[in-house]
Enzyme design. Structure first.
Site, PDB file in Angstrom:
ATOM      1  N   GLU A 239      42.096  33.154  40.603  1.00 28.53           N
ATOM      2  CA  GLU A 239      42.101  33.881  41.871  1.00 28.53           C
ATOM      3  C   GLU A 239      40.728  33.909  42.524  1.00 28.53           C
ATOM      4  O   GLU A 239      40.583  33.606  43.703  1.00 28.53           O
ATOM      5  CB  GLU A 239      42.602  35.308  41.653  1.00 28.53           C
ATOM      6  N   ARG A 248      29.867  39.761  40.559  1.00 32.65           N
ATOM      7  CA  ARG A 248      30.334  40.978  39.882  1.00 32.65           C
ATOM      8  C   ARG A 248      29.555  41.234  38.593  1.00 32.65           C
ATOM      9  O   ARG A 248      29.218  42.367  38.266  1.00 32.65           O
ATOM     10  CB  ARG A 248      31.832  40.865  39.581  1.00 32.65           C
ATOM     11  N   GLN A 361      49.756  41.130  36.886  1.00 29.22           N
ATOM     12  CA  GLN A 361      50.115  42.056  37.949  1.00 29.22           C
ATOM     13  C   GLN A 361      51.303  42.907  37.523  1.00 29.22           C
ATOM     14  O   GLN A 361      52.181  42.442  36.791  1.00 29.22           O
ATOM     15  CB  GLN A 361      50.496  41.291  39.222  1.00 29.22           C
ATOM     16  N   GLY A 383      60.200  39.207  31.563  1.00 30.61           N
ATOM     17  CA  GLY A 383      60.722  38.221  30.626  1.00 30.61           C
ATOM     18  C   GLY A 383      60.311  38.528  29.202  1.00 30.61           C
ATOM     19  O   GLY A 383      60.622  39.575  28.658  1.00 30.61           O
ATOM     20  N   LYS A 417      51.514  49.079  24.363  1.00 34.89           N
ATOM     21  CA  LYS A 417      51.981  48.423  23.137  1.00 34.89           C
ATOM     22  C   LYS A 417      50.769  48.127  22.278  1.00 34.89           C
ATOM     23  O   LYS A 417      49.725  47.713  22.790  1.00 34.89           O
ATOM     24  CB  LYS A 417      52.725  47.123  23.475  1.00 34.89           C
TER      25      LYS A 417
END
Length: 448
Positions: A239, A248, A361, A383, A417
């Site tokens: 991206e 950054r 996302q 999925g 998780k």
């Protein structure tokens, strides 16, 4: 002709015999040899049988000497009339057990050469047959070569006794390190305690809605790992450009407002801080690829060429190419495509034997709920993502939705998780002007 073929196969009978002779002369060297060699590293079937016998005896804490080894060989069915004289000869022709690791190194080197010969033959056969096309054959060839470099060329069932040797070594290393966690540290101590650091072969998913800081936290962790471990960290950014990522990193390391860096309005004292930060980042072995059309296979192939790889970061999953090279734009196929990609990412982490952080996302499902904190079900085209990931972390900032909140610049890292421990919620300090996260040393477990 047979003699010619025999000479062409790399092996050292003398080194193999010296290794076995050393183990019989001085059983104290057995643990070292077993940690360095496998039975399949021996070319001679006779030598291989003797090594396997000693290996089995070592696992059962049996006394190892010529008499006990011969007795175990009878029990295992690998004894013959020549065995006593051969065992005696092994001890006579061994100069000293002191050099056993040098002998082992020769045996290992010859075994690797034989494996290279075998791999070359397999690759030639694939290329001649032409099955799957050039790109598929190249990928298979790279896997074979990488497997040799990582000593993982042999697939198949493995005795638990061999696995336990490796596990015992890992426990010993953890005990000696005194760090309290088995994996690489993220730099966020309270998070490390909950997920036990970043461990080899783990797929760690960091998910959030846009603007929550998932790229920032991944960069923070990547830089910390590179600096603290001395290992290489590969970052694949689908991206943002490499220049944006570097900007950054500079802001986070120098604690200079990222807006100042972008506009160039920097004070004289800030230039010194910037130079110091740039020098610190440059010393870390961070490798960046900002090609937006990469597939998992491309990433895997590039990572295999990094000799001291410690961590892989991918930003982010939904932008990745499928195995076939397409993004699967048809909505009805998207779940299948993302599931395929996530499965390949987990396999990649295991093959490379390093932790892999993948950003993802979240869907807009949380926007319609009163409590907007993320759930596992919010993973976009989820999925098999939640099944493949070993750890799923979700970022949430209440001040993003509620400007009146008291939790200003406080980010919640929600552990949805965790195969290595409990789920829960950890609070982190979010410094937006520096795109930086830091620990608050406060965490809440058993998040529901």
């Amino acid at each position: 002709m047979d003699d010619l073929l025999h000479r062409q196969i790399p092996h050292s009978t003398e080194a193999e015999q010296a290794v076995l002779g050393s183990m019989l002369i001085d059983s104290r060297c057995v643990p070292e040899v077993i940690g360095a060699l496998r039975a399949s590293d021996f070319y001679s079937t006779t030598n291989k049988d003797i090594f396997e016998t000693i290996y089995s005896m070592f696992n059962f804490s049996m006394a190892i000497d010529p008499v006990t080894v011969l007795d175990k060989m009878k029990e295992d069915g690998v004894y013959n009339d020549d065995s006593p004289s051969y065992i005696r000869d092994l001890m006579l022709i061994t100069p000293t057990a002191t050099n056993v690791m040098e002998y082992s190194s020769i045996v290992k080197d010859k075994a690797l050469l034989r494996a290279i010969v075998d791999a070359g033959g397999d690759i030639s056969e694939m290329a001649i047959s032409g099955e799957g096309g050039a790109s598929v054959i190249l990928e298979a060839a790279e896997k074979k070569v990488y497997g040799l470099r990582q000593d993982k060329s042999r697939d198949g069932l493995e005795s638990v006794s061999k696995v336990l040797v490796g596990v015992y070594e890992e426990i010993s290393k953890a005990s000696k390190s005194g760090s309290g966690i088995p994996g690489l540290t993220t730099g966020l101590h309270d998070l490390d305690r909950s997920i036990m650091g970043l461990n080899k072969g783990d797929l760690i998913l960091i998910a959030s809605r846009p603007g929550m800081g998932k790229t920032s936290i991944a960069l923070n962790v990547a830089l910390h790992v590179a600096k603290s471990s001395g290992k290489s960290v590969a970052i694949f950014s689908l991206e943002m450009s490499s220049e944006q990522l570097a900007m950054r990193l500079l802001s986070s390391e120098s604690f200079i407002d990222s807006k100042k860096l972008q506009t160039g309005r920097i004070k004289p004292d800030e230039w010194r801080k910037l130079a110091s930060a740039a020098a610190s980042i440059s010393q870390a072995d961070l490798l960046i690829n900002d090609n937006a059309s990469l597939s998992v296979a491309d990433m895997n192939a590039q990572c295999r060429r990094v000799s001291n790889l410690g961590l892989v970061v991918v930003d982010y999953l939904q932008l990745m190419q499928s195995a076939s090279g397409g993004k699967g734009n048809q909505s009805e196929n998207r779940v299948q495509v993302v599931s395929e990609i996530s499965r390949m990412m987990k396999i990649m982490a295991k093959e490379l034997n390093v932790p892999l952080i993948c950003l993802s996302q979240l869907s807009r499902a949380n926007e319609s709920r009163q409590n907007k904190r993320p759930l596992l079900s919010d993973l976009r085209e989820s999925g098999a993502i939640e099944q493949d990931a070993d750890i799923v972390l979700a970022l949430y900032r209440d001040d993003y939705y509620n400007k009146e909140t008291e939790a200003h610049n406080i980010a919640e890292c929600i552990i949805l998780k965790n195969r290595r421990g409990e789920t829960g919620m950890i609070e982190l300090q979010w410094l937006p002007e520096f795109t930086n996260f830091s620990s608050l040393e406060r965490h809440h477990l058993d998040y529901e």
